[in-house]
Structures are given as C-alpha cells and as structure tokens.
Design a protein around this motif. Structure first.
Motif, PDB file in Angstrom:
ATOM      1  N   GLY A 130      -4.344  36.392  87.305  1.00  0.00           N
ATOM      2  CA  GLY A 130      -5.246  36.476  88.444  1.00  0.00           C
ATOM      3  C   GLY A 130      -6.701  36.239  88.063  1.00  0.00           C
ATOM      4  N   ASP A 131      -7.471  35.797  89.041  1.00  0.00           N
ATOM      5  CA  ASP A 131      -8.901  35.543  88.836  1.00  0.00           C
ATOM      6  C   ASP A 131      -9.768  36.704  89.303  1.00  0.00           C
ATOM      7  N   ARG A 132      -9.169  37.617  90.080  1.00  0.00           N
ATOM      8  CA  ARG A 132      -9.966  38.696  90.641  1.00  0.00           C
ATOM      9  C   ARG A 132      -9.125  39.957  90.805  1.00  0.00           C
ATOM     10  N   TYR A 133      -9.653  41.088  90.328  1.00  0.00           N
ATOM     11  CA  TYR A 133      -9.008  42.390  90.534  1.00  0.00           C
ATOM     12  C   TYR A 133      -9.392  42.955  91.896  1.00  0.00           C
ATOM     13  N   ALA A 134      -8.585  43.916  92.385  1.00  0.00           N
ATOM     14  CA  ALA A 134      -8.772  44.420  93.748  1.00  0.00           C
ATOM     15  C   ALA A 134      -8.875  45.943  93.805  1.00  0.00           C
ATOM     16  N   TYR A 135      -9.527  46.537  92.818  1.00  0.00           N
ATOM     17  CA  TYR A 135      -9.737  47.985  92.860  1.00  0.00           C
ATOM     18  C   TYR A 135     -10.771  48.375  93.923  1.00  0.00           C
TER      19      TYR A 135
END
Length: 447
Positions: A239-244
């Motif tokens: 993935g290119d972006r985390y979603a925390y």
C-alpha cells in the motif's frame, strides 16, 4: 527518503548488534551443509523430521537447524546480514519482509516452480515483492480465536454455542460486550453487569489484555477493526497510504480500549512489555477469556489445571466475523554459502511431503491443504477442536481473513504506532491523536 531510512537502520544495527552476534551464524555452512534458522521451539522436532526426509532424498547434503527465541531471532538475524554470517535459509515473517526486501538480502525463488494454488488462499501471493519476484515459499498459517476458561463460562451460565454466536458494534458493544461484562467479577463477587460493580477493584476480568496492539493489533483490536470493514492500507499489498486516521478505525479503537475504562478488559499494566501474556492471565484466573493465535493452542491446552475452550471471533458491523490470517514462509539469503542446497531445501519445505510431516505433530497449520488436514487430525487425536481457527479460512461467506499490512517501512510504522497506541490505552489519550501519527507514517511513504 528510502535510502536515508534504510541506511540509518543498518547503521544503528551495525553499531549495537554486530559485536555481540557475529559468531555462529552460518558456521558450518558449505558445499555439503545447509544452515536453517527458526524461532519456535515447539516446531523444532517437526522440522528435524523434515530434515531427515530431505537428507534421505539428498544424501550428499546435511541440514543444520538453529532454533532461537523470538526476540533473539530477529536481533541476531538482522545482525548476521550486516556481519556476513547469515544462514542459508530462515523462517520469514510478513512483517519483516518489506525491510529485508529493501535491504536486498533475499534470493528470488522464481525458479522453484511454486504454484500459489497449491497452498491455502493468499499465502503464496503475499511473498511477491514490488519487483514481481517471489522471496518466500509458503510454510504455515495461523488465525486468531477466543480462548476461554470453561469453568468460568459455565459458572456464568454461558454455553459454547452462545460464545460462538457473539456479535459486537462500537455503539453499545453488542452481545460481545455484554458477555465480557458478565464474565467480569469484582473483589466482592459482583459481576460487571450487576448493580454495585466496582470497576476499580476487579478480581477477574472478562477479557485478558494482549497489550496495545502496536501497529497491527493481531490479537487485540484487529478482529474488530476488520469486521467493521477497515483496512490498514489503501491496497491489499504494498500500500501507498496507511489509514490509522480513519473514523472507522478510531471509533473502534476508542470502543475497544473503553472496555478497560469500564473494568471489563484487563488494564495495560497487566501486560507491560509482555511480561504477563494473555495465556498466563487466563491460567491464573486473572481473566476469563483471551484473544490469541493458533500458535498458542498447545500452550493453552497444555496448561495444568486449566479446562479451556475456543470460540470464533465475534461478528461485526460488516455482517462478518474477522481474523488475521498470518502466513509464514521460508526464505533463502542472497549470500547463502550453499545456494543450490538452500534452494533445494526450501522447495522440500514447501512440498506436501514435509508439510504433512509437520502437520502430523499437531503444533501448527501447514500451508498446503493436505498439511492442514494432517494437523487437524493430529489435534483431534489430542482431543482438541480447532474449528474456531480453521472455520474462517473456508467459510468466506460469513468470515473475513486478512493479512498483516504489507508495505514499506514496517519497522518505522511500528516505532511510531507503538507508543501512540500505548498512550491511548494506558493514559486515555484521545484517539484523534492517531491522525497525527498517521500523517507521520504517510510522510515516510511519500504521501
């Protein structure tokens, strides 16, 4: 950014680890020896048996197995890459894969002819790097379920069917929270769902603590975030972006750690630095239930005086239950001294012959379906029902399985998320603060 991060990691490890770990490593490796490292002492006899089978087919080769504890394993393995004493083959973890791929210390395994379809769904594909090459041969897998003290659940009037039919939501916690509350007992004998319950003086918590969950929450909050429909990153792999920073993630985490504020989940201090793992809390009577992984089955069921059962993870707002399905692999090191022997050994480790042998020991679920069936049968002979772990893997209509996040900078993500999640759990910090941490993580990924 990538080069700077990797170089700083290597530099720090070189300074702190090499002096203590440069000896041993691949000692004895050569034309007739293949060195192999693993961390699980329980699995050692099974792989010694596989080594004998391999040596019968390859009489010119000897497999030398080294077993190390979990923490020492990763410290010494990483140091060995720097010192040039790495083993020919080692057991790899998906959390470490990105780091090792970045450091270019793994040998591509494309020539082994490994077919992803020969293994449980998803296990093979996870070990393909961003360059399209395979770097791990599927080894085994595990899922997470709810272990429970049968005496305590029976005393509370709860049946196995009820425990296997729990559901939850982040608003009122559903039947899962009500069950955990009912299993909680304060020092006066009052249950968590009864008038007069003293949340500050609890004798037995309904749910053991497994810590703050760090960046993945494998045996803590991940069954809940995933069953609410949340994903770690924007892609299934790399993935290119985390979603925390997601509202869904933060609302679920706030509810989950809120169980501790209500007195139903054991406090963070009960698990500080893993000194009192979840199984010890259940064994001591400190907690009635615990989310834990399949690798702990033998530990729970082998605890003297503990009558234990297992239940499926609860159904979430998505309408499905969820469990992380982690798959280990065997990897060959780029500078293996016996490259040909190492590749042959890994191909044998991934074969049905070895996986059925490992399964027959009833310690872990091997990656091939036949290996898994052998493990289920072996557990059955011990009187252990493992359907809470195997069921979600085949029942995709009602269950979701998911992997550790597979992305760059795993070590950095862990280093940032660990204290942030501990602050939420231990100190009651607002979950909105995780947005700032997520921004820092995505900055590393160039987002």
């Amino acid at each position: 950014m990538r080069i700077r991060t990797v170089m700083s990691l290597v530099g720090a490890l070189a300074l702190s680890l090499v002096s203590g770990c440069a000896q041993g490593g691949a000692a004895g490796s050569g034309a007739n020896t293949v060195t192999y490292w693993l961390w699980d002492a329980n699995q050692l006899p099974a792989y010694q048996a596989c080594a004998k089978g391999f040596e019968r087919k390859n009489p010119e080769l000897t497999v030398k197995i080294t077993q190390l504890g979990w923490a020492d394993y990763w410290t010494k393995l990483t140091a060995s890459f720097i010192a040039g004493t790495e083993p020919d083959v080692f057991t790899d973890h998906i959390q470490k894969f990105g780091q090792f791929a970045d450091l270019k210390v793994l040998e591509p395994l494309d020539g082994l002819g490994i077919d992803d379809a020969a293994y449980q769904s998803g296990l093979g594909a996870n070990w393909t790097g961003q360059d399209g090459h395979r770097y791990g041969a599927p080894k085994d897998w595990d899922t997470v379920a709810l272990f429970y003290n049968r005496k305590m659940t029976e005393d509370a009037g709860l049946t196995a069917d009820q425990l296997n039919s729990l559901a939850w939501n982040p608003k009122d916690g559903g039947t899962f929270e009500r069950t955990i509350a009912h299993l909680t007992v304060d020092k006066n004998g009052t249950r968590g769902d009864e008038p007069g319950f003293d949340k500050d003086n609890v004798r037995t918590y309904g749910l053991a603590t497994g810590g703050a969950g760090d960046s993945d929450g494998q045996t803590t909050w991940s069954p809940f975030t995933a069953s609410a429909g949340w994903n770690y990153t924007d892609k299934a792999r790399w993935g290119d972006r985390y979603a925390y920073d997601s509202d869904t993630f933060q609302s679920v985490v706030d509810w989950y750690f809120g169980l501790a504020r209500k007195g139903y989940l054991a406090p963070f201090t009960d698990y500080t630095d893993g000194a009192n793992p979840a199984n010890a809390q259940v064994a001591s009577g400190r907690a009635a239930t615990a989310f834990d992984g399949a690798w702990m089955i033998s530990t729970y069921y082998g605890t003297k005086g503990l009558d234990v059962g297992t239940a499926l993870t609860p159904v979430g707002p998505s309408g499905k239950r969820a469990t992380m399905m982690n798959g280990l692999a065997d990897s060959v090191t780029k500078n293996a001294r016996n490259k040909d022997g190492a590749l042959r050994w890994v191909r044998y480790l991934a074969s049905d012959a070895c996986q059925k042998t490992v399964g027959s020991y009833g310690i872990v679920f091997p990656a091939t379906p036949d290996g898994t069936r052998a493990a289920v049968a072996a557990y059955g002979k011990k009187g252990i029902d493992v359907s809470a772990f195997t069921g979600p893997v085949t029942d995709r209509q009602h269950a979701r399985t998911f992997s550790f996040p597979i992305a760059d900078y795993a070590a950095d993500v862990y280093a940032l998320m660990r204290p942030a999640m501990q602050d939420v759990y231990a100190n009651g910090a607002p979950v909105s603060g995780l947005t700032r941490t997520n921004d820092q993580i995505n900055f590393l990924l160039g987002q």
